[in-house]
Enzyme design. Structure first.
Site, PDB file in Angstrom:
ATOM      1  N   GLY A  27       0.804  -1.210   0.000  1.00 20.36           N
ATOM      2  CA  GLY A  27       0.000   0.000   0.000  1.00 20.36           C
ATOM      3  C   GLY A  27       0.839   1.263   0.000  1.00 20.36           C
ATOM      4  O   GLY A  27       2.031   1.232  -0.311  1.00 20.36           O
ATOM      5  N   ASN A  28       0.189   2.400   0.326  1.00 24.81           N
ATOM      6  CA  ASN A  28       0.810   3.728   0.221  1.00 24.81           C
ATOM      7  C   ASN A  28       1.390   3.883  -1.195  1.00 24.81           C
ATOM      8  O   ASN A  28       2.567   4.159  -1.384  1.00 24.81           O
ATOM      9  CB  ASN A  28       1.885   3.937   1.291  1.00 24.81           C
ATOM     10  N   GLY A  32       5.485   4.465  -8.909  1.00 31.08           N
ATOM     11  CA  GLY A  32       6.192   3.211  -9.192  1.00 31.08           C
ATOM     12  C   GLY A  32       5.232   2.031  -9.163  1.00 31.08           C
ATOM     13  O   GLY A  32       5.261   1.164 -10.046  1.00 31.08           O
ATOM     14  N   HIS A  33       4.349   2.012  -8.156  1.00 31.28           N
ATOM     15  CA  HIS A  33       3.356   0.932  -8.084  1.00 31.28           C
ATOM     16  C   HIS A  33       2.407   1.007  -9.285  1.00 31.28           C
ATOM     17  O   HIS A  33       2.061  -0.012  -9.874  1.00 31.28           O
ATOM     18  CB  HIS A  33       2.515   1.070  -6.809  1.00 31.28           C
ATOM     19  N   GLN A  57       7.825  -9.704   7.702  1.00 31.72           N
ATOM     20  CA  GLN A  57       9.064  -9.248   7.069  1.00 31.72           C
ATOM     21  C   GLN A  57       9.689  -8.050   7.795  1.00 31.72           C
ATOM     22  O   GLN A  57      10.681  -7.502   7.324  1.00 31.72           O
ATOM     23  CB  GLN A  57       8.838  -8.946   5.591  1.00 31.72           C
ATOM     24  N   LYS A 145      11.993  -3.473  -9.612  1.00 35.64           N
ATOM     25  CA  LYS A 145      13.436  -3.742  -9.606  1.00 35.64           C
ATOM     26  C   LYS A 145      14.161  -2.963  -8.518  1.00 35.64           C
ATOM     27  O   LYS A 145      15.316  -3.225  -8.242  1.00 35.64           O
ATOM     28  CB  LYS A 145      14.045  -3.389 -10.973  1.00 35.64           C
ATOM     29  N   ASP A 147      13.617  -3.144  -5.468  1.00 31.41           N
ATOM     30  CA  ASP A 147      13.888  -4.189  -4.466  1.00 31.41           C
ATOM     31  C   ASP A 147      14.546  -5.361  -5.186  1.00 31.41           C
ATOM     32  O   ASP A 147      13.963  -6.433  -5.369  1.00 31.41           O
ATOM     33  CB  ASP A 147      12.592  -4.602  -3.780  1.00 31.41           C
ATOM     34  N   ARG A 184       8.702   4.875   1.777  1.00 30.71           N
ATOM     35  CA  ARG A 184       9.462   5.388   2.928  1.00 30.71           C
ATOM     36  C   ARG A 184       9.975   6.811   2.692  1.00 30.71           C
ATOM     37  O   ARG A 184      10.403   7.461   3.652  1.00 30.71           O
ATOM     38  CB  ARG A 184      10.616   4.443   3.266  1.00 30.71           C
TER      39      ARG A 184
HETATM   40  O1  PAF Z   1       7.761  -5.070  -1.953  1.00 32.38           O
HETATM   41  C1  PAF Z   1       6.821  -5.097  -1.137  1.00 32.38           C
HETATM   42  O2  PAF Z   1       6.009  -4.178  -1.053  1.00 32.38           O
HETATM   43  C2  PAF Z   1       6.669  -6.303  -0.216  1.00 32.38           C
HETATM   44  O3  PAF Z   1       7.909  -6.795   0.179  1.00 32.38           O
HETATM   45  C3  PAF Z   1       5.790  -7.412  -0.816  1.00 32.38           C
HETATM   46  C4  PAF Z   1       6.404  -8.011  -2.065  1.00 32.38           C
HETATM   47  C5  PAF Z   1       4.417  -6.860  -1.136  1.00 32.38           C
HETATM   48  C6  PAF Z   1       5.616  -8.556   0.202  1.00 32.38           C
HETATM   49  O4  PAF Z   1       5.034  -8.103   1.386  1.00 32.38           O
END
Ligand code: PAF
Length: 275
Positions: A27-28, A32-33, A57, A145, A147, A184
């Protein structure tokens, strides 16, 4: 856009959806998303986005509690991007009892770079992504990418478990000054936001140096660490690695990527550039 909070509802919708692309997020949402959603559309008949801030995580003391939750604005952006389905479970839906089975990526992938500084992070990512794959049963899944290590771990997981899912990477989207978009970034003060693009600039310098023939990788990495420190950053790592497996390159290797993670104030930023 249909919003599903329950696994059963998403499964029922998925059943008649043809070829499906999954875009997992916490979310947020930023541009990019949304670029990933648009890319997903070109791979499938229907796009399923997910929003779930995955406790597994985050380590104690990390930003799980304060991670920005902006559900209403996210829904508007997803609907405007033409996403058909949003899966937005709560914790009781995803973890009705404590998760006792986990996906454990191998240490040489999970305990290096970000995994060295965030022990258990990739185990938490791989476990929730495997669950999302089982729930949504997509034909293709997209991850940014930015991440880079996460993308590598998920690709390898999909391959080693013979998942019938194509894993696609989306290009990093940057602000005009080069800063990679990230949820972030919202933690940064105005002064930190003005400083933040330095991370992109120093990585760009490394790319240029390697392309110009420099092969003293430790010296290049050290130079960037020092420059970041001199500008008030606390870098975790700056590393030139092989793109394929993020292992140490030898001097004659090509196909490299330079990755960095560094703290600016209390905000930890990551970025990477392919050489
Ligand atoms: O990249 C993220 O936002 C998270 O690590 C993911 C892939 C949604 C898993 O919680």
């Amino acid at each position: 856009m249909q919003i599903h909070e329950a696994i059963a509802g998403l499964r029922a919708a998925r059943a008649g959806a043809g070829r499906v692309a999954l875009v997992p997020t916490m979310g947020n949402l930023h541009e990019g998303h949304i670029a990933l959603m648009t890319q997903a559309r070109s791979h499938a008949d229907q796009v399923i986005a997910t929003i779930f801030v995955n406790r597994l995580q985050f380590r104690p003391g990390e930003d799980f509690e304060k991670y920005p939750r902006t559900f209403a604005a996210d829904c508007e952006k997803l609907a405007a991007a033409g996403v058909e389905h949003l899966f937005a479970p709560d914790e009781a839906q995803m973890y009705p009892q404590p998760q006792t089975y986990h996906i454990e990526p191998p240490p040489e992938q999970a305990n290096i770079l970000d995994g060295e500084f965030r022990p258990g992070h990739f185990r938490g990512v791989a476990t929730v992504v495997m669950k999302l794959f089982q729930i949504a049963q997509p034909d293709v899944a997209l991850f940014g990418k930015k991440d880079c290590q996460q993308l590598m771990v998920i690709r390898n997981m999909a391959r080693e478990f013979n998942l019938p899912i194509e894993i696609v990477g989306g290009e990093t989207v940057r602000a005009a000054d080069g800063l990679a978009l990230s949820s972030r970034n919202g933690y940064l003060s105005a002064a930190e936001r003005a400083e933040a693009p330095r991370l992109f600039r120093v990585l760009t310098k490394v790319v240029e140096a390697v392309r110009a023939g420099s092969r003293d990788f430790p010296r290049l990495e050290q130079g960037v660490m020092l420059e970041l420190q001199a500008s008030g950053w606390a870098p975790d790592y700056v590393a030139l690695r092989k793109k394929l497996d993020l292992q140490l390159p030898s001097a004659h290797d090509s196909g490299l990527v330079v990755l960095a993670a560094a703290r600016l104030g209390s905000t930890r930023l990551i970025d990477n550039l392919e050489v």
